[in-house]
Design an enzyme around this catalytic site. Structure first.
Site, PDB file in Angstrom:
ATOM      1  N   HIS A  53      -2.772  -1.206   3.105  1.00 45.62           N
ATOM      2  CA  HIS A  53      -1.342  -1.342   2.833  1.00 45.62           C
ATOM      3  C   HIS A  53      -0.613  -1.584   4.155  1.00 45.62           C
ATOM      4  O   HIS A  53      -1.070  -1.143   5.218  1.00 45.62           O
ATOM      5  CB  HIS A  53      -0.786  -0.073   2.192  1.00 45.62           C
ATOM      6  CG  HIS A  53      -1.214   0.136   0.781  1.00 45.62           C
ATOM      7  ND1 HIS A  53      -0.470   0.890  -0.093  1.00 45.62           N
ATOM      8  CD2 HIS A  53      -2.300  -0.295   0.084  1.00 45.62           C
ATOM      9  CE1 HIS A  53      -1.073   0.909  -1.269  1.00 45.62           C
ATOM     10  NE2 HIS A  53      -2.198   0.210  -1.184  1.00 45.62           N
ATOM     11  N   GLU A  55       1.974  -0.220   5.452  1.00 39.11           N
ATOM     12  CA  GLU A  55       2.331   1.003   6.179  1.00 39.11           C
ATOM     13  C   GLU A  55       1.141   1.580   6.945  1.00 39.11           C
ATOM     14  O   GLU A  55       1.288   2.008   8.091  1.00 39.11           O
ATOM     15  CB  GLU A  55       2.867   2.077   5.211  1.00 39.11           C
ATOM     16  CG  GLU A  55       4.079   1.653   4.421  1.00 39.11           C
ATOM     17  CD  GLU A  55       3.749   1.086   3.043  1.00 39.11           C
ATOM     18  OE1 GLU A  55       4.510   1.382   2.094  1.00 39.11           O
ATOM     19  OE2 GLU A  55       2.745   0.356   2.898  1.00 39.11           O
ATOM     20  N   CYS A  83       3.759   4.238  -1.471  1.00 40.44           N
ATOM     21  CA  CYS A  83       2.964   4.943  -2.479  1.00 40.44           C
ATOM     22  C   CYS A  83       2.587   6.325  -1.918  1.00 40.44           C
ATOM     23  O   CYS A  83       2.919   6.648  -0.778  1.00 40.44           O
ATOM     24  CB  CYS A  83       1.706   4.133  -2.805  1.00 40.44           C
ATOM     25  SG  CYS A  83       0.517   4.073  -1.438  1.00 40.44           S
ATOM     26  N   CYS A  86       0.534   6.123   1.408  1.00 42.61           N
ATOM     27  CA  CYS A  86       1.325   5.740   2.580  1.00 42.61           C
ATOM     28  C   CYS A  86       2.339   6.814   2.969  1.00 42.61           C
ATOM     29  O   CYS A  86       2.539   7.082   4.154  1.00 42.61           O
ATOM     30  CB  CYS A  86       2.005   4.401   2.331  1.00 42.61           C
ATOM     31  SG  CYS A  86       0.801   3.053   2.178  1.00 42.61           S
TER      32      CYS A  86
END
Length: 153
Positions: A53, A55, A83, A86
């Protein structure tokens, strides 16, 4: 242009990179002392790795740059609400503040589905600001998923 909008525009540039790779267009940047120290975008599909991801990748780059897992006094700008993975990484990395473009009603962990930043007692509190360039952050996601649906037909 306001400073926060400038930084979110840089995160949106990262989201555009993801978009071009047929990745969900999410971008993240990390700022320390007024300087961007890390930029990243989603690479789950490209790298075939659930953890890639924007992040997480930005945290990894910032940690490498600072030679520390503690990202004290760092702020993250991310185009989509994080999410749980993260949000948890931000808490563990000691991110000072996260600035969120738009919310994620399906998997968001900063207030949409649950709120890891406020509803639980962790050893570190990440400050949250929502809605920076909200429309632009929403638009790139809507456009992406609309095009994806067309491609699948």
């Amino acid at each position: 242009m306001e400073e926060k909008e400038y930084y979110m525009r840089q995160a949106l540039k990262e989201a555009e990179k993801a978009y071009k790779k047929l990745e969900v267009p999410v971008g993240a940047i990390i700022v320390k002392d007024g300087k961007i120290i890390a930029k990243a975008h989603n690479q789950k599909e490209t790298k075939t790795d659930t953890t890639k991801h924007a992040e997480i990748l930005a945290i990894q780059k910032a940690s490498k740059k600072l030679n520390s897992w503690r990202l004290l006094d760092c702020e993250m700008y991310v185009t989509l609400e994080p999410c749980t993975m993260c949000a948890g990484a931000m808490i563990n990395a000691r991110i000072k503040k996260v600035h969120i473009g738009t919310m994620d009603e399906k998997t968001g962990a900063a207030g949409s589905v649950l709120n890891l930043f406020e509803d639980y007692k962790f050893n570190h509190i990440v400050q949250v600001e929502k809605g920076i360039l909200k429309q632009e952050c929403e638009d790139i996601l809507k456009k992406f998923f609309k095009e994806l649906r067309k491609m699948k037909k």
